[in-house]
Design a protein around this motif. Sequence first.
Motif, short mmCIF file in Angstrom:
data_model
loop_
_atom_site.label_atom_id
_atom_site.label_comp_id
_atom_site.label_asym_id
_atom_site.label_seq_id
_atom_site.Cartn_x
_atom_site.Cartn_y
_atom_site.Cartn_z
N CYS A 79 0.86 -1.19 0.00
CA CYS A 79 0.00 0.00 0.00
C CYS A 79 0.89 1.24 0.00
O CYS A 79 1.69 1.43 0.92
N ALA A 80 0.78 2.06 -1.01
CA ALA A 80 1.63 3.25 -1.11
C ALA A 80 1.32 4.21 0.02
O ALA A 80 0.16 4.42 0.39
N SER A 119 2.04 9.11 -2.60
CA SER A 119 0.86 9.29 -3.44
C SER A 119 0.68 10.72 -3.94
O SER A 119 0.02 10.94 -4.95
#
Length: 320
Positions: free
Chosen positions: A270-271, A276
Amino acid sequence: MATILYCFDLPLDSLDGLEETHRVIRPPGGRDFSDEELRQLLPEAEVVCTVFGRPFGGELMALAPRLRLIANYGVGYDNIDLDAARARGIVVTNTPRAVIAATAELTFALLLACSRRVVELDGLIRRTPGVKPRIGRMDYLGFDLEGETLGILGYGNIGAAVARRARAFGMKVYYYKRHRLSVAEEEAEGISYLPMDELLARCRVLSVHTPYSAETHHLIDARALAKMRPDAVLINTSRGAVVDEAALVEALTVGCIAGAGLDVFEQQDCASAGLSVLPQVAMTPHTGTATTSTRREMALEQLAAVRAFLLGSSDLPRVL
């Protein structure tokens, strides 16, 4: 006759006669077995076919006293507790061959996205629908791959496949691995060896292809990033925790390096919020093997490993 338990929805309609000679337990089409279903079935299993992203630790192995083989669907096997498997004498296999081309191609997709600033330009167009964006002739300039330097960190099968593609683009390819290839092998593959620190400092693009282990945890940390060129791009399609993600965000934010292309992330793929919001980062959600043919070939390679093990053959992709 062995009892073979598939934990996941296999992308194969037929197991090519395996069901005729062994008892095969598969989940209903379209879904994986739940954790509770798996726990109920494990006591019968002699072979477990599991899948990347699904943890298989000592607690589950303890529920399977007859277990002799864990066949993993994926080249990585960090989802399996190897110490627990070793203590119980359980063989572990993976699918190293089927994933090579697709992962190398995604590596290049991310590299091209970074070198030509595809994410930034795509976002620019989407913010002004129906209107051509106003871009000066010297704005959003990328860089040519031809003549540029690519450093490959971890020169295994996928790294070699990336090198072949890079040479086709006219790139100069350097590599680092713990055990250097012979001079003849380097000449045959058109690559040159560099010590790691020199690889970091010299190459415009650094592509990470090392497996994850305690030794490679945060191999690319703040110190390593500081050695890279300010115009460098980092590509990671191996495992997220090989890169210190917080250090990477900082390096990108302050301009220590120019960009990154990432298919894997440190926290369960999960970034982070920091990554992001950075426009110079191209990201995909761990989809290096996500092509129709590759996923099928992975299933066939897993099946071949199961067959070889049950026949007593040593010719199988054995991790443990």
